[in-house]
Design a protein around this motif. Structure first.
Motif, PDB file in Angstrom:
ATOM      1  N   GLU A 204      53.819  12.717 -28.126  1.00  0.00           N
ATOM      2  CA  GLU A 204      52.789  12.839 -27.089  1.00  0.00           C
ATOM      3  C   GLU A 204      52.696  11.547 -26.283  1.00  0.00           C
ATOM      4  N   TYR A 205      52.719  10.417 -26.966  1.00  0.00           N
ATOM      5  CA  TYR A 205      52.674   9.116 -26.296  1.00  0.00           C
ATOM      6  C   TYR A 205      53.836   8.984 -25.308  1.00  0.00           C
ATOM      7  N   ASP A 206      55.025   9.322 -25.752  1.00  0.00           N
ATOM      8  CA  ASP A 206      56.206   9.234 -24.890  1.00  0.00           C
ATOM      9  C   ASP A 206      56.107  10.172 -23.687  1.00  0.00           C
ATOM     10  N   LEU A 207      55.665  11.378 -23.924  1.00  0.00           N
ATOM     11  CA  LEU A 207      55.534  12.338 -22.825  1.00  0.00           C
ATOM     12  C   LEU A 207      54.495  11.896 -21.801  1.00  0.00           C
ATOM     13  N   ARG A 208      53.398  11.373 -22.284  1.00  0.00           N
ATOM     14  CA  ARG A 208      52.374  10.877 -21.359  1.00  0.00           C
ATOM     15  C   ARG A 208      52.901   9.690 -20.549  1.00  0.00           C
ATOM     16  N   SER A 209      53.700   8.855 -21.188  1.00  0.00           N
ATOM     17  CA  SER A 209      54.299   7.715 -20.476  1.00  0.00           C
ATOM     18  C   SER A 209      55.191   8.198 -19.338  1.00  0.00           C
ATOM     19  N   VAL A 210      56.006   9.177 -19.616  1.00  0.00           N
ATOM     20  CA  VAL A 210      56.897   9.731 -18.591  1.00  0.00           C
ATOM     21  C   VAL A 210      56.076  10.395 -17.493  1.00  0.00           C
ATOM     22  N   PHE A 211      55.073  11.138 -17.893  1.00  0.00           N
ATOM     23  CA  PHE A 211      54.240  11.836 -16.926  1.00  0.00           C
ATOM     24  C   PHE A 211      53.533  10.851 -15.999  1.00  0.00           C
ATOM     25  N   VAL A 212      52.992   9.788 -16.564  1.00  0.00           N
ATOM     26  CA  VAL A 212      52.323   8.764 -15.755  1.00  0.00           C
ATOM     27  C   VAL A 212      53.313   8.142 -14.777  1.00  0.00           C
TER      28      VAL A 212
ATOM     29  N   GLU B 166      43.518   9.365 -16.273  1.00  0.00           N
ATOM     30  CA  GLU B 166      43.214  10.196 -17.436  1.00  0.00           C
ATOM     31  C   GLU B 166      44.357  10.151 -18.454  1.00  0.00           C
ATOM     32  N   HIS B 167      45.576  10.253 -17.974  1.00  0.00           N
ATOM     33  CA  HIS B 167      46.719  10.231 -18.888  1.00  0.00           C
ATOM     34  C   HIS B 167      46.954   8.850 -19.482  1.00  0.00           C
ATOM     35  N   LYS B 168      46.636   7.819 -18.752  1.00  0.00           N
ATOM     36  CA  LYS B 168      46.732   6.469 -19.313  1.00  0.00           C
ATOM     37  C   LYS B 168      45.734   6.293 -20.451  1.00  0.00           C
ATOM     38  N   GLU B 169      44.548   6.835 -20.276  1.00  0.00           N
ATOM     39  CA  GLU B 169      43.539   6.750 -21.333  1.00  0.00           C
ATOM     40  C   GLU B 169      43.976   7.527 -22.569  1.00  0.00           C
ATOM     41  N   ARG B 170      44.514   8.715 -22.367  1.00  0.00           N
ATOM     42  CA  ARG B 170      44.998   9.533 -23.497  1.00  0.00           C
ATOM     43  C   ARG B 170      46.189   8.858 -24.174  1.00  0.00           C
ATOM     44  N   LYS B 171      47.018   8.228 -23.386  1.00  0.00           N
ATOM     45  CA  LYS B 171      48.161   7.494 -23.938  1.00  0.00           C
ATOM     46  C   LYS B 171      47.679   6.347 -24.814  1.00  0.00           C
TER      47      LYS B 171
ATOM     48  N   GLU C 125      56.014   9.429 -13.538  1.00  0.00           N
ATOM     49  CA  GLU C 125      56.342  10.417 -12.497  1.00  0.00           C
ATOM     50  C   GLU C 125      55.207  10.553 -11.479  1.00  0.00           C
ATOM     51  N   LEU C 126      53.997  10.578 -11.970  1.00  0.00           N
ATOM     52  CA  LEU C 126      52.854  10.665 -11.055  1.00  0.00           C
ATOM     53  C   LEU C 126      52.738   9.432 -10.182  1.00  0.00           C
ATOM     54  N   GLU C 127      52.948   8.271 -10.781  1.00  0.00           N
ATOM     55  CA  GLU C 127      52.879   7.032 -10.007  1.00  0.00           C
ATOM     56  C   GLU C 127      53.945   6.999  -8.912  1.00  0.00           C
ATOM     57  N   SER C 128      55.088   7.576  -9.178  1.00  0.00           N
ATOM     58  CA  SER C 128      56.139   7.596  -8.163  1.00  0.00           C
ATOM     59  C   SER C 128      55.741   8.493  -6.972  1.00  0.00           C
ATOM     60  N   LEU C 129      54.852   9.422  -7.192  1.00  0.00           N
ATOM     61  CA  LEU C 129      54.400  10.302  -6.113  1.00  0.00           C
ATOM     62  C   LEU C 129      53.490   9.585  -5.116  1.00  0.00           C
ATOM     63  N   ILE C 130      52.765   8.601  -5.584  1.00  0.00           N
ATOM     64  CA  ILE C 130      51.788   7.962  -4.693  1.00  0.00           C
ATOM     65  C   ILE C 130      52.277   6.653  -4.097  1.00  0.00           C
ATOM     66  N   VAL C 131      53.504   6.271  -4.396  1.00  0.00           N
ATOM     67  CA  VAL C 131      54.038   5.018  -3.860  1.00  0.00           C
ATOM     68  C   VAL C 131      54.435   5.199  -2.406  1.00  0.00           C
TER      69      VAL C 131
END
Length: 68
Positions: free
Chosen positions: A52-60, A11-16, A62-68
């Motif tokens: 917003e673009y930058d924040l979504r990038s950071v958020f994505v 979802e955040h990748k799409e918004r980004k 961070e989320l990706e690091s959770l599922i690794v």
């Protein structure tokens, strides 16, 4: 839980991507002849969309690091 995180990432990748596309469109406007006031509104809009673009990038990230 892992699936929910993946959905949130998507979802955040799409918004980004939407932010990126908006920035591209707005940058095209900056080349046209517009009033001083309109240029200021355009500049401000681009600033906030870029944030917003930058924040979504950071958020994505961070989320990706959770599922690794």
């Amino acid at each position: 839980m892992k699936q929910k995180i993946k959905e949130l990432i998507q979802e955040h990748k799409e918004r980004k991507q939407e932010c990126f596309e908006q920035l591209q469109e707005l940058s095209k406007l900056s080349d046209t002849k517009i009033s001083k006031e309109e240029k200021e509104v355009l500049r401000t809009s681009m600033f906030y969309i870029s944030q917003e673009y930058d924040l979504r990038s950071v958020f994505v990230s961070e989320l990706e690091s959770l599922i690794v």
